[in-house]
Design a protein around this motif. Structure first.
Motif, PDB file in Angstrom:
ATOM      1  N   PRO A 158       0.836  -1.205   0.000  1.00 32.89           N
ATOM      2  CA  PRO A 158       0.000   0.000   0.000  1.00 32.89           C
ATOM      3  C   PRO A 158       0.870   1.254   0.000  1.00 32.89           C
ATOM      4  O   PRO A 158       2.046   1.207   0.368  1.00 32.89           O
ATOM      5  CB  PRO A 158      -0.799  -0.096   1.301  1.00 32.89           C
ATOM      6  CG  PRO A 158      -0.480  -1.397   1.922  1.00 32.89           C
ATOM      7  CD  PRO A 158       0.661  -2.002   1.197  1.00 32.89           C
ATOM      8  N   ASP A 159       0.301   2.374  -0.388  1.00 26.86           N
ATOM      9  CA  ASP A 159       1.051   3.637  -0.454  1.00 26.86           C
ATOM     10  C   ASP A 159       1.564   4.091   0.903  1.00 26.86           C
ATOM     11  O   ASP A 159       2.527   4.841   0.979  1.00 26.86           O
ATOM     12  CB  ASP A 159       0.172   4.747  -1.056  1.00 26.86           C
ATOM     13  CG  ASP A 159      -0.062   4.532  -2.540  1.00 26.86           C
ATOM     14  OD1 ASP A 159       0.753   3.838  -3.184  1.00 26.86           O
ATOM     15  OD2 ASP A 159      -1.063   5.065  -3.055  1.00 26.86           O
ATOM     16  N   ASN A 160       0.932   3.632   1.974  1.00 28.66           N
ATOM     17  CA  ASN A 160       1.327   4.115   3.293  1.00 28.66           C
ATOM     18  C   ASN A 160       2.392   3.233   3.974  1.00 28.66           C
ATOM     19  O   ASN A 160       2.545   3.269   5.188  1.00 28.66           O
ATOM     20  CB  ASN A 160       0.103   4.248   4.206  1.00 28.66           C
ATOM     21  CG  ASN A 160      -0.558   2.914   4.501  1.00 28.66           C
ATOM     22  OD1 ASN A 160      -0.379   1.953   3.776  1.00 28.66           O
ATOM     23  ND2 ASN A 160      -1.333   2.875   5.568  1.00 28.66           N
ATOM     24  N   PRO A 173       0.872   8.875   4.171  1.00 30.28           N
ATOM     25  CA  PRO A 173       0.621   8.732   2.738  1.00 30.28           C
ATOM     26  C   PRO A 173       1.203   9.907   1.967  1.00 30.28           C
ATOM     27  O   PRO A 173       1.162  11.047   2.434  1.00 30.28           O
ATOM     28  CB  PRO A 173      -0.900   8.700   2.610  1.00 30.28           C
ATOM     29  CG  PRO A 173      -1.447   8.704   3.985  1.00 30.28           C
ATOM     30  CD  PRO A 173      -0.341   8.951   4.949  1.00 30.28           C
ATOM     31  N   ARG A 174       1.764   9.583   0.825  1.00 27.07           N
ATOM     32  CA  ARG A 174       2.342  10.648  -0.003  1.00 27.07           C
ATOM     33  C   ARG A 174       1.231  11.485  -0.622  1.00 27.07           C
ATOM     34  O   ARG A 174       0.296  10.962  -1.196  1.00 27.07           O
ATOM     35  CB  ARG A 174       3.203  10.033  -1.107  1.00 27.07           C
ATOM     36  CG  ARG A 174       4.475   9.414  -0.553  1.00 27.07           C
ATOM     37  CD  ARG A 174       5.217   8.711  -1.648  1.00 27.07           C
ATOM     38  NE  ARG A 174       5.062   7.279  -1.336  1.00 27.07           N
ATOM     39  CZ  ARG A 174       5.357   6.294  -2.125  1.00 27.07           C
ATOM     40  NH1 ARG A 174       5.814   6.521  -3.319  1.00 27.07           N
ATOM     41  NH2 ARG A 174       5.188   5.052  -1.757  1.00 27.07           N
ATOM     42  N   GLU A 175       1.377  12.762  -0.477  1.00 22.63           N
ATOM     43  CA  GLU A 175       0.396  13.680  -1.057  1.00 22.63           C
ATOM     44  C   GLU A 175       0.699  13.845  -2.542  1.00 22.63           C
ATOM     45  O   GLU A 175       1.865  13.906  -2.949  1.00 22.63           O
ATOM     46  CB  GLU A 175       0.484  15.048  -0.361  1.00 22.63           C
ATOM     47  CG  GLU A 175       0.060  15.023   1.081  1.00 22.63           C
ATOM     48  CD  GLU A 175      -1.412  14.711   1.247  1.00 22.63           C
ATOM     49  OE1 GLU A 175      -2.222  15.134   0.406  1.00 22.63           O
ATOM     50  OE2 GLU A 175      -1.744  13.993   2.213  1.00 22.63           O
ATOM     51  N   PRO A 176      -0.330  13.938  -3.360  1.00 17.43           N
ATOM     52  CA  PRO A 176      -0.073  14.182  -4.784  1.00 17.43           C
ATOM     53  C   PRO A 176       0.584  15.547  -4.963  1.00 17.43           C
ATOM     54  O   PRO A 176       0.261  16.507  -4.285  1.00 17.43           O
ATOM     55  CB  PRO A 176      -1.463  14.166  -5.422  1.00 17.43           C
ATOM     56  CG  PRO A 176      -2.441  13.922  -4.341  1.00 17.43           C
ATOM     57  CD  PRO A 176      -1.729  13.807  -3.041  1.00 17.43           C
ATOM     58  N   LYS A 177       1.538  15.579  -5.855  1.00 15.63           N
ATOM     59  CA  LYS A 177       2.290  16.810  -6.100  1.00 15.63           C
ATOM     60  C   LYS A 177       1.619  17.576  -7.243  1.00 15.63           C
ATOM     61  O   LYS A 177       1.425  17.043  -8.341  1.00 15.63           O
ATOM     62  CB  LYS A 177       3.736  16.456  -6.464  1.00 15.63           C
ATOM     63  CG  LYS A 177       4.632  17.642  -6.584  1.00 15.63           C
ATOM     64  CD  LYS A 177       6.043  17.169  -6.863  1.00 15.63           C
ATOM     65  CE  LYS A 177       6.983  18.338  -6.994  1.00 15.63           C
ATOM     66  NZ  LYS A 177       8.347  17.896  -7.283  1.00 15.63           N
TER      67      LYS A 177
END
Length: 151
Positions: A114-116, A140-144
């Motif tokens: 998972p992304d996290n 979680p990675r924030e969208p840039k």
């Protein structure tokens, strides 16, 4: 209550041929006659349990008869890979095999993370034939956002 199992000689023959081919490094062609069952008993892959806690994930893989040197764990581009090989003991002239039910040969298991999950946090331990992997959660990675200029 009685448990009955229906004997399927064709399935037993296919299993025997798969073992023979794997032993000699041969592969069967994926032809029209190939079984459509994706989870056939002759496919060797270790069973795994995946558990989630508030801090991370734990993956336990059953690898009886193997050592940590027989297993390789890698993480690349969000995919966790467990691979290895269980070698069959050498056959001796004074022993006659009546039945072989344990699986031998190479295996490969892949899991999309998972992304996290913090890919750099993977810790592995091996005890009593069980490979345990601990993966910590991360934010979680924030969208840039990328600014687009219109000319």
């Amino acid at each position: 209550m009685s448990n009955l199992t229906r004997w399927n000689p064709v399935s037993d023959f296919e299993e025997m041929m798969d073992r023979y081919n794997r032993f000699f490094g041969l592969s069967r062609s994926q032809g029209a006659g190939e079984s459509k069952d994706l989870f056939r008993r002759s496919d060797w892959a270790p069973a795994v349990d995946i558990k989630e806690s508030k801090d991370g994930f734990t993956i336990d893989a059953e690898l009886p008869g193997m050592t940590r040197d027989d297993v390789k764990v890698t993480v690349h581009d969000g995919v966790l890979t467990i691979e290895g090989e269980r070698k069959q003991e050498e056959e001796t002239k004074d022993k006659k095999h009546h039945r072989i039910e344990r699986f031998y040969g190479s295996f490969l298991r892949r899991f999309t993370l998972p992304d996290n999950v913090d890919e750099g946090s993977v810790k592995a331990s091996f005890k009593n034939g069980v490979l345990s992997l601990e993966l910590k959660k991360s934010e979680p990675r924030e969208p840039k956002a990328i600014e687009v200029k219109v000319e």
